[in-house]
Design a protein around this motif. Structure first.
Motif, PDB file in Angstrom:
ATOM      1  N   SER A  15       0.851  -1.187   0.000  1.00 42.00           N
ATOM      2  CA  SER A  15       0.000   0.000   0.000  1.00 42.00           C
ATOM      3  C   SER A  15       0.888   1.239   0.000  1.00 42.00           C
ATOM      4  O   SER A  15       2.071   1.177   0.365  1.00 42.00           O
ATOM      5  N   SER A  16       0.326   2.346  -0.408  1.00 40.08           N
ATOM      6  CA  SER A  16       1.091   3.599  -0.398  1.00 40.08           C
ATOM      7  C   SER A  16       1.445   3.995   1.029  1.00 40.08           C
ATOM      8  O   SER A  16       2.497   4.574   1.277  1.00 40.08           O
ATOM      9  N   ALA A  17       0.550   3.648   1.993  1.00 37.17           N
ATOM     10  CA  ALA A  17       0.827   3.988   3.386  1.00 37.17           C
ATOM     11  C   ALA A  17       2.076   3.281   3.882  1.00 37.17           C
ATOM     12  O   ALA A  17       2.895   3.858   4.610  1.00 37.17           O
ATOM     13  N   GLU A  18       2.257   2.027   3.472  1.00 37.57           N
ATOM     14  CA  GLU A  18       3.452   1.299   3.890  1.00 37.57           C
ATOM     15  C   GLU A  18       4.709   1.919   3.298  1.00 37.57           C
ATOM     16  O   GLU A  18       5.726   2.085   3.975  1.00 37.57           O
ATOM     17  N   ALA A  19       4.659   2.248   2.004  1.00 34.10           N
ATOM     18  CA  ALA A  19       5.822   2.850   1.353  1.00 34.10           C
ATOM     19  C   ALA A  19       6.182   4.179   1.992  1.00 34.10           C
ATOM     20  O   ALA A  19       7.361   4.484   2.219  1.00 34.10           O
ATOM     21  N   GLU A  20       5.165   4.977   2.298  1.00 30.36           N
ATOM     22  CA  GLU A  20       5.410   6.283   2.887  1.00 30.36           C
ATOM     23  C   GLU A  20       5.948   6.149   4.319  1.00 30.36           C
ATOM     24  O   GLU A  20       6.860   6.861   4.729  1.00 30.36           O
TER      25      GLU A  20
END
Length: 545
Positions: A426-431
């Motif tokens: 997810s984008s949240a994990e990458a961020e």
């Protein structure tokens, strides 16, 4: 413990090695063979193959050098194909004689009969040209290097690791020195690896061209390390660290190639990168005292105020330091055949993401090669970080790109732009992952500053433009989008709870780390580049390094 204030260099503890005996053999024997000029040059190759030596591949310019000895002429000599041709040239012969005499003066080995069944390490003469910071001719350099790959583990070597100072450490120390108007000098240790004592039994062949005629079948039992040995960097570092501790310096835990001296109001920092040294102190008197102690143990050359270190040209002005790699950029463009490329507004195409098989590099030789990193007289009392991620930005692997930059005061001292090792679901994990990278770097920098006796009272501010990552950093969020995130990344919450870190939201228009992860429009790219302390050099040095 004795300190540098005593002006008398102490004698460091000697390693448990037998006392060296005088090197056997005549003072010097150079087998020159037939005088140059009596042997006709070999005919040119008749085969049609176009080699790099014949075609000067990639447009590489010829290497030129100034002679390094009074025996050598001032004209440059081409790099020879073997040691016989090197000995037949006055420039290279003088360089090889200098190297051999340095080895003899250092009692590097003693000649012994060849032990039956012993592993004899071979070697070769390495010759190259040395250049000044501006690319001009310096001297011819020859070095006797052994072939470390022929060593056998457990027989003639064991431990090999040796640290070198980190780039971020260099910028932190320079930033502190500039903010306090400290003098900064650079030194060079001649034949640094030859100072390390050998704990292992290593035999090597005699240097070709300098074989003892009375014992041609003998081999060299090494008493000091040589370039090319697997344990040579470690032996040199241990010897240097042992001596510098006797002067009152203490190696930093966060970077063991940084040595800190603190006695009363006097403070000094020493950075070691193999044989290159950067030394700064709170007073010129303390600086001169330390530099006066080092030559008693090592062959140290004082190169004056810091001007060129690790390929970086340093220019000091009344406002601060300019760190430029102009010559390095020129060499890259020359090797890539792009020295005459047209100017571009940004270095990255803003219209598409390139895979590993498409696209071509873009360069601006008229502008980017003249820019320099700037370290101003900013008070080192705060740490600020910016972090950003480009989720699934790689079209080949779908891995995200992480980027962060850390400021000490107003000076940029650390940055990173790299591909994440795993695919984020997810984008949240990458961020959130890149926030963890920035926090980890900030924690290391805080420890480094503490060992430099620089206190940072306020917490580190980490700016991010993703609301989800900011929220997860301060709250124990657990749901289907975050439960798979590794536990080690959640150490950010611990640092936030302890008050050492604050993760705050920042608009994308002010997220400087965007320049590390994605292409940007011209106006935004130029603005962020300026915010990262990258600018043109002072007017007095605008034309060169």
């Amino acid at each position: 413990m004795r300190t540098v204030g005593s002006l008398q260099p102490p004698v460091p503890p000697q390693p448990s090695v037998p006392p060296p005996r005088p090197m056997q053999g005549p003072p010097l024997l150079v087998r020159l063979g037939r005088p140059r000029g009596q042997r006709p040059p070999p005919p040119p190759p008749s085969h049609p193959m176009l080699t790099r030596g014949r075609a000067a591949a990639l447009g590489a310019r010829p290497k030129l050098h100034v002679a390094s000895s009074s025996l050598a002429s001032t004209s440059a000599s081409p790099i020879p194909a073997n040691y016989r041709r090197a000995l037949a040239d006055a420039n290279w012969r003088a360089a090889m004689v200098d190297e051999y005499e340095a080895l003899r003066a250092n009692d590097t080995w003693r000649l012994v009969p060849r032990p039956p069944g012993a592993n004899i390490v071979t070697g070769k003469w390495i010759v190259r040209h040395k250049f000044h910071a501006d690319g001009s001719l310096a001297r011819h350099k020859a070095r006797w290097v052994v072939r470390g790959f022929s060593q056998q583990h457990g027989i003639d070597y064991n431990e090999t690791f040796s640290p070198v100072v980190k780039q971020a450490t260099i910028r932190v120390v320079l930033s502190i020195a500039v903010s306090r108007d400290w003098p900064i000098h650079q030194l060079d240790v001649k034949n640094a690896f030859l100072h390390g004592h050998m704990d292992d039994t290593v035999y090597c062949q005699q240097p070709p061209g300098f074989v003892d005629p009375s014992a041609p079948d003998h081999v060299c039992l090494l008493q000091k390390s040589l370039y090319g040995l697997k344990q040579a960097p470690r032996a040199w570092y241990q010897w240097f660290a042992t001596y510098i501790r006797c002067l009152g310096f203490v190696p930093a835990v966060s970077d063991t190639s940084l040595f800190v001296y603190k006695e009363g109001t006097g403070t000094a920092y020493l950075l070691l990168y193999v044989d290159d040294i950067v030394l700064t102190a709170s007073s010129s008197t303390l600086l001169q005292t330390i530099m006066g102690c080092l030559p008693s143990e090592f062959a140290v050359t004082n190169l004056g105020t810091l001007h060129h270190f690790l390929g970086i040209s340093v220019t000091r002005s009344s406002d601060g330091l300019f760190l430029s790699q102009r010559q390095y950029a020129l060499d890259l463009l020359q090797r890539a055949g792009m020295a005459e490329c047209h100017s571009t507004a940004t270095p990255v195409d803003t219209r598409a993401k390139l895979s590993a098989t498409d696209g071509s590099p873009v360069a601006d030789p008229s502008e980017y090669r003249s820019l320099a990193a700037y370290l101003g007289k900013s008070s080192p009392q705060s740490l600020t970080a910016y972090s950003d991620a480009d989720w699934a930005g790689c079209p080949d692997s779908r891995r995200s790109t992480s980027g962060y930059c850390v400021f000490l005061g107003n000076n940029l001292v650390s940055w990173s732009s790299k591909r994440q090792t795993t695919v984020s679901r997810s984008s949240a994990e990458a961020e959130y992952r890149v926030v963890a990278h920035a926090v980890a770097e900030s924690c290391w920098l805080r420890q480094l500053l503490q060992e430099l006796h620089v206190s940072i009272a306020s917490p580190t501010i980490v700016y991010y433009d993703n609301v989800s990552a900011v929220y997860m950093a301060g709250n124990p969020v657990h749901h289907h989008r975050t439960k798979h995130i590794e536990i080690d990344i959640h150490f950010v919450r611990e640092k936030v709870a302890l008050g050492q870190v604050r993760v705050l939201h920042v608009p994308s228009s002010h997220q400087f780390a965007d320049i590390m992860t994605k292409s940007l429009p011209v106006q935004l790219f130029t603005e962020f580049r300026s915010s990262l302390c990258v600018r043109g050099p002072p007017a007095a040095t605008a034309g060169g390094c």
